[in-house]
Each structure stands twice: as C-alpha cells, then as structure tokens.
Design a protein around this motif. Structure first.
Motif, short mmCIF file in Angstrom:
data_model
loop_
_atom_site.label_atom_id
_atom_site.label_comp_id
_atom_site.label_asym_id
_atom_site.label_seq_id
_atom_site.Cartn_x
_atom_site.Cartn_y
_atom_site.Cartn_z
N THR A 18 -12.96 -53.09 44.61
CA THR A 18 -12.71 -51.88 43.83
C THR A 18 -12.88 -52.14 42.34
OG1 THR A 18 -11.15 -51.07 45.51
CG2 THR A 18 -11.00 -50.10 43.31
N VAL A 19 -12.34 -53.28 41.90
CA VAL A 19 -12.48 -53.64 40.49
C VAL A 19 -13.95 -53.83 40.14
CG1 VAL A 19 -12.00 -55.44 38.79
CG2 VAL A 19 -10.18 -54.63 40.28
N MET A 20 -14.71 -54.50 40.99
CA MET A 20 -16.13 -54.71 40.73
C MET A 20 -16.89 -53.38 40.70
SD MET A 20 -16.75 -57.89 40.17
CE MET A 20 -18.53 -57.90 40.39
N ALA A 21 -16.53 -52.46 41.60
CA ALA A 21 -17.17 -51.15 41.60
C ALA A 21 -16.86 -50.39 40.32
CB ALA A 21 -16.73 -50.35 42.82
N LEU A 22 -15.63 -50.50 39.85
CA LEU A 22 -15.26 -49.83 38.60
C LEU A 22 -16.00 -50.42 37.41
CD1 LEU A 22 -13.41 -47.70 37.35
CD2 LEU A 22 -11.63 -49.45 37.14
N PHE A 26 -18.74 -48.59 34.79
CA PHE A 26 -18.72 -48.65 33.34
C PHE A 26 -20.01 -49.26 32.78
CE2 PHE A 26 -14.07 -48.09 33.63
CZ PHE A 26 -13.89 -47.18 32.60
N SER A 27 -20.51 -50.29 33.45
CA SER A 27 -21.71 -50.96 32.96
C SER A 27 -22.93 -50.05 33.05
CB SER A 27 -21.96 -52.24 33.77
OG SER A 27 -23.09 -52.92 33.30
N VAL A 28 -23.12 -49.40 34.20
CA VAL A 28 -24.25 -48.49 34.37
C VAL A 28 -24.16 -47.31 33.40
CG1 VAL A 28 -25.38 -46.89 35.96
CG2 VAL A 28 -24.66 -49.14 36.77
N GLY A 29 -22.94 -46.76 33.26
CA GLY A 29 -22.75 -45.66 32.31
C GLY A 29 -23.05 -46.07 30.89
N SER A 30 -22.61 -47.28 30.51
CA SER A 30 -22.85 -47.76 29.15
C SER A 30 -24.33 -47.95 28.87
CB SER A 30 -22.10 -49.08 28.92
OG SER A 30 -20.71 -48.88 29.00
N TRP A 31 -25.04 -48.58 29.79
CA TRP A 31 -26.46 -48.81 29.56
C TRP A 31 -27.25 -47.50 29.56
CZ3 TRP A 31 -28.54 -52.73 27.34
CH2 TRP A 31 -27.94 -53.99 27.42
N SER A 32 -26.82 -46.53 30.36
CA SER A 32 -27.48 -45.22 30.33
C SER A 32 -27.31 -44.57 28.96
CB SER A 32 -26.89 -44.31 31.42
OG SER A 32 -27.11 -44.85 32.71
N ILE A 33 -26.09 -44.64 28.42
CA ILE A 33 -25.83 -44.08 27.09
C ILE A 33 -26.60 -44.84 26.03
CG2 ILE A 33 -24.04 -43.74 25.35
CD1 ILE A 33 -22.09 -43.25 27.67
N ILE A 34 -26.68 -46.16 26.16
CA ILE A 34 -27.38 -46.98 25.17
C ILE A 34 -28.86 -46.59 25.10
CG2 ILE A 34 -28.22 -49.32 24.72
CD1 ILE A 34 -25.46 -50.30 25.75
N PHE A 35 -29.51 -46.47 26.25
CA PHE A 35 -30.92 -46.09 26.25
C PHE A 35 -31.12 -44.67 25.74
CE2 PHE A 35 -31.29 -49.48 29.61
CZ PHE A 35 -32.12 -50.31 28.87
N MET A 36 -30.23 -43.76 26.13
CA MET A 36 -30.35 -42.37 25.70
C MET A 36 -30.15 -42.24 24.19
SD MET A 36 -28.20 -39.05 26.99
CE MET A 36 -26.67 -39.72 26.31
N LEU A 134 -20.35 -41.62 22.56
CA LEU A 134 -20.04 -42.93 21.97
C LEU A 134 -18.62 -43.38 22.30
CD1 LEU A 134 -21.78 -42.93 18.46
CD2 LEU A 134 -22.60 -43.85 20.64
N PRO A 135 -17.65 -42.46 22.41
CA PRO A 135 -16.32 -42.93 22.83
C PRO A 135 -16.32 -43.63 24.19
CG PRO A 135 -16.15 -40.75 21.86
CD PRO A 135 -17.61 -41.06 21.96
N PHE A 136 -17.28 -43.29 25.06
CA PHE A 136 -17.36 -43.99 26.34
C PHE A 136 -17.69 -45.46 26.12
CE2 PHE A 136 -19.42 -45.52 30.18
CZ PHE A 136 -18.62 -45.00 31.19
N LEU A 137 -18.58 -45.74 25.17
CA LEU A 137 -18.89 -47.15 24.85
C LEU A 137 -17.66 -47.86 24.30
CD1 LEU A 137 -22.43 -46.89 23.18
CD2 LEU A 137 -21.86 -47.44 25.55
N ALA A 138 -16.91 -47.16 23.44
CA ALA A 138 -15.70 -47.76 22.88
C ALA A 138 -14.68 -48.04 23.98
CB ALA A 138 -15.10 -46.84 21.82
N THR A 139 -14.54 -47.09 24.90
CA THR A 139 -13.61 -47.29 26.02
C THR A 139 -14.04 -48.46 26.90
OG1 THR A 139 -13.06 -44.93 26.04
CG2 THR A 139 -12.56 -46.20 28.03
N THR A 140 -15.35 -48.54 27.16
CA THR A 140 -15.87 -49.64 27.97
C THR A 140 -15.62 -50.98 27.30
OG1 THR A 140 -17.60 -48.22 28.89
CG2 THR A 140 -17.96 -50.60 29.02
N ALA A 190 -19.33 -58.98 30.81
CA ALA A 190 -20.72 -58.52 30.83
C ALA A 190 -20.82 -57.03 30.56
CB ALA A 190 -21.37 -58.86 32.17
N ALA A 191 -19.82 -56.27 30.99
CA ALA A 191 -19.81 -54.83 30.72
C ALA A 191 -19.34 -54.53 29.30
CB ALA A 191 -18.91 -54.11 31.73
N ALA A 192 -18.41 -55.35 28.79
CA ALA A 192 -17.79 -55.05 27.50
C ALA A 192 -18.67 -55.44 26.32
CB ALA A 192 -16.45 -55.77 27.39
#
Length: 232
Positions: A18-22, A26-36, A134-140, A190-192
């Motif tokens: 569960t922790v790895m899925a979470l 966060f990692s996939v969401g962060s990289w999506s935001i970064i590219f966008m 951008l707050p999502f990146l800060a939260t991540t 790696a996500a942070a």
C-alpha cells in the motif's frame, strides 16, 4: 536468497505494498505535473517574447490588441487584453462626458483606478493559472519521505516479529525483510527529490513571470496616462 526489486515489492506485506502504491501515485503525479509545467512555462516564455516585440512595434493599441490574440500562452498578452477591454469601457464613459461637457482632469485620472484594478486582477489570474498544481509538488516533496519512513519502520517491525517466531537472528533471516523495508525509504526519496527540485525551479520561474507582468502593466499604465494628459 537474493531478491530483485520487483520481487521485494511482490513479497512485501499489504502495508508495504500500500505504501509503495501511494508513493507510485505521488511519483507519477509529480512527473506528469513537471512535464506539463515545463511545456507551459516554455510556451509562455516564447509567446511573451513575441507579443512584447509585437506590442512595442504596434502603432496603436487596437493593432496591439489584434496581435495579442495570436499569443494564447503569453501572460502579458492576457493582461493587455484585460486592460484594453477596460480601457474601451473608460473611453466610452469619457465620450459621454465630452458630450455632456462635464469631464475634468480629475475625472479622467479617477477612471485610471478601474484600469489598474483590471490589470491587477488579470495578473493574479495568470499567476494562479501558471502556479496551479505546484502545491502538489510541495506536498510530494514534504510528505513522501515520511511515507517511505513509515513503510520502513513497519517493515523492520515485521522483520523483528519474524525473528521472534523463528528464534533465529542470522543474516539469512534478517536481511530479506530489512532490505524490503529499506526499498520503501528509497522509493520515498526517489519521489521527493525531483518534486522538491522542480517545485523550487517553477516557483522561481513564476516569480520572474510575475515581475515581467508587473513591469508590463506599469508601462501600459504610463502610456495611457500620458495619452490622457495630452488631451487636457
């Protein structure tokens, strides 16, 4: 027994998975935001450069307004369009005042407050648009290391529990569980790390864009005020 990273995740318990899925979320969401955001800021920079060149080479504000329609990503173009629309309303009021013969310099300058508010509102809208998500990146960046640490602590607790059940603390018994637990810590980092780096990068870019918009708004207001004064 040596386990690959994939096998460690598969053999992890429900909490660890569960922790790895979470963390993966966060990692996939962060990289999506970064590219966008990388694409958005790039387009905004290119369109702004072209619009400012077109604006200062335009002979009239109407000509600049036509040019602004071609640069959808430019924050300065959006600010100018908001100001130009407000200016047209001000000119309409001014023309009615001319017909009634009641317009004064004080009344002309008072209408500039409306223009300033319109420009300020447009600036805030563009900052909100560019700074969204951008707050999502800060939260991540702030949360995922602790999420990973929680998974690690839980994995080590499970490992000690297994040691107690087996009655052996040999390396062969301890190593697989602890290695699985430490993988969660690595996943959290790696996500942070990318999230923190790119959050700071985009935050600095946003400050620069905001400063450029404010400078443009000041230049635009100066042009309009000089035009008002020239008519007195």
């Amino acid at each position: 027994m040596q386990l690959s990273l994939t096998q460690m995740i598969i053999h992890a318990g429900p909490i660890g998975q569960t922790v790895m899925a979470l963390l993966l979320f966060f990692s996939v969401g962060s990289w999506s935001i970064i590219f966008m955001k990388s694409r958005l800021f790039r387009n905004a920079r290119l369109d702004s450069e072209d619009f400012l060149e077109a604006f200062w080479s335009s002979k009239t504000l109407s000509e600049a307004s036509t040019a602004a329609e071609e640069y959808a990503y430019s924050p300065e173009a959006a600010v100018f369009k908001a100001g130009f629309n407000e200016l047209k309303k001000i000119n309409s009021i001014r023309n009615r005042g001319d017909e009634a013969g009641r317009e004064t310099l004080e009344m002309q300058l008072a209408t500039m407050d409306n223009l300033k508010r319109a420009l300020r509102k447009a600036e805030n809208e563009q900052v909100s648009k560019l700074g969204s998500l951008l707050p999502f990146l800060a939260t991540t960046g702030s949360a995922t290391p602790f999420i990973g640490l929680f998974g690690t602590v839980w994995g080590i607790m499970i490992s000690f529990h297994d040691i107690g059940q087996r009655g052996s603390a040999s390396l062969a018994v301890v190593a697989p569980g602890i290695s699985e637990a430490l993988v969660v810590t690595a996943a959290g980092l790696a996500a942070a790390i990318p999230a923190v780096i790119f959050y700071n990068y985009f935050a600095n870019k946003l400050i620069g864009v905001h400063d450029t918009m404010q400078n443009f708004s000041t230049d635009f207001l100066n042009l309009v005020e000089r035009d008002l004064l020239s008519r007195v």
